[in-house]
Design an enzyme around this catalytic site. Sequence first.
Site, short mmCIF file in Angstrom:
data_model
loop_
_atom_site.label_atom_id
_atom_site.label_comp_id
_atom_site.label_asym_id
_atom_site.label_seq_id
_atom_site.Cartn_x
_atom_site.Cartn_y
_atom_site.Cartn_z
N HIS A 118 -2.76 2.68 -5.89
CA HIS A 118 -3.73 1.62 -5.62
C HIS A 118 -3.98 0.77 -6.87
O HIS A 118 -4.21 -0.45 -6.75
CB HIS A 118 -5.06 2.20 -5.12
CG HIS A 118 -6.06 1.13 -4.77
ND1 HIS A 118 -5.92 0.33 -3.66
CD2 HIS A 118 -7.18 0.71 -5.42
CE1 HIS A 118 -6.93 -0.53 -3.62
NE2 HIS A 118 -7.70 -0.33 -4.67
N HIS A 157 -4.82 -8.69 3.61
CA HIS A 157 -6.26 -8.61 3.85
C HIS A 157 -6.65 -9.47 5.04
O HIS A 157 -6.10 -10.56 5.24
CB HIS A 157 -7.03 -9.09 2.62
CG HIS A 157 -7.03 -8.10 1.50
ND1 HIS A 157 -7.27 -8.46 0.18
CD2 HIS A 157 -6.83 -6.76 1.48
CE1 HIS A 157 -7.21 -7.39 -0.59
NE2 HIS A 157 -6.94 -6.35 0.18
N ARG A 196 0.84 -1.20 0.00
CA ARG A 196 0.00 0.00 0.00
C ARG A 196 0.88 1.25 0.00
O ARG A 196 2.04 1.21 0.40
CB ARG A 196 -0.89 0.03 1.24
CG ARG A 196 -1.91 -1.10 1.35
CD ARG A 196 -2.75 -0.93 2.61
NE ARG A 196 -3.78 -1.95 2.74
CZ ARG A 196 -3.64 -3.08 3.44
NH1 ARG A 196 -2.50 -3.31 4.07
NH2 ARG A 196 -4.64 -3.95 3.51
N LYS A 245 -2.68 -2.03 7.87
CA LYS A 245 -3.82 -1.48 8.59
C LYS A 245 -3.97 -2.17 9.94
O LYS A 245 -3.67 -3.34 10.09
CB LYS A 245 -5.10 -1.66 7.76
CG LYS A 245 -5.13 -0.79 6.51
CD LYS A 245 -6.45 -0.94 5.76
CE LYS A 245 -6.53 0.00 4.57
NZ LYS A 245 -7.80 -0.13 3.84
N TYR A 247 -10.52 -8.58 -6.54
CA TYR A 247 -9.54 -8.61 -7.63
C TYR A 247 -9.79 -9.76 -8.61
O TYR A 247 -9.12 -9.85 -9.62
CB TYR A 247 -8.12 -8.71 -7.06
CG TYR A 247 -7.77 -7.56 -6.16
CD1 TYR A 247 -7.54 -6.29 -6.69
CD2 TYR A 247 -7.70 -7.73 -4.78
CE1 TYR A 247 -7.24 -5.22 -5.86
CE2 TYR A 247 -7.38 -6.66 -3.96
CZ TYR A 247 -7.16 -5.42 -4.50
OH TYR A 247 -6.86 -4.35 -3.68
N ARG A 300 -1.35 -1.76 -6.95
CA ARG A 300 -1.66 -2.84 -6.00
C ARG A 300 -2.70 -3.78 -6.61
O ARG A 300 -2.59 -5.00 -6.50
CB ARG A 300 -2.17 -2.22 -4.70
CG ARG A 300 -2.60 -3.20 -3.61
CD ARG A 300 -2.89 -2.42 -2.32
NE ARG A 300 -3.69 -3.15 -1.37
CZ ARG A 300 -3.23 -4.01 -0.48
NH1 ARG A 300 -1.92 -4.29 -0.45
NH2 ARG A 300 -4.02 -4.62 0.38
#
Length: 298
Positions: A242, A268, A148, A172, A277, A245
């Site tokens: 992004h 994730h 990211r 995150k 995706y 990514r």
Amino acid sequence: MENFKNKFQEYLLLEKNYSLHTVSAYLNDIGFFESFLANAFDDANLISVNYNQIRAWIVSLSDDGLSNSSINRKIASLKSFYKFLLKTKQIDSSPLLKHKALKAPKKLQIPFSEKELDLVLNQINYTDDFDGIRDKLIVDLFYTTGIRRDELINLKIQNVDLSNSTLKVLGKRNKERIIPILPIVVDQIKRYLFERTQLQSITDAAYFFLLLKGVKLNNSFVYRLINYYFSNVSEKVKKSPHILRHTFATHLLNNGADINSVKELLGHSSLASTQVYTHSSLAELKKVYSSAHPRSQK
């Protein structure tokens, strides 16, 4: 009320582990809503607000031309704020308790093609100095790791392990993960690190990626960098970190990677996030299917 907002900011940063960028967006949304209340209703404030007043703001935002997706994002900020006030017993119930998100069309992110990546990485003549070597490494690291933007900006030099060809990134919710790096990228990193030692002064020594003046990168710089290089080879409307990514994940899936492995590489927490995706890889699969199946020739 300012005290509530300050405590909310601390809550987002320290308990929720949101990025500074996200926290700033949340506080801006709340500030805009508070200004709307002051102008539209004489006796309204953030604590005593009711859903009808929030609904009036939603209508106002729509009249101003905001998309449903943008409005939903702003309401998400309010929801988080009122959830915090509920948790700290400043209110008895959230005024957004029964709110349903506005319907918004899902935007299909279009990844870069393998040809476009080849052009950016192998055909563009990057300058043979610190800036050029760093820029190419940033593009390649985005594409080969799926990192990211915030993770790249905040990558620490101590977390780049060349002996094991890995990066340790803080994602995150302060979740760490280890990402392998390809030999060709390891070679680029070594070259970049040498150029980094030649900088006249370094202020942010702990950070891996620096500007020429020795300070860490910022969000706008990284976005402009990706947009600039890909504008030379791609006609796609959106050219951002992004999308790189997204390209990383799509190309892996197109070439047979297991979706659970891609999930781990992307950091994730759930498979549902990674399945976004698969739309692009499904398009590729359909193309192969149509050209290979005997019935398609009939």
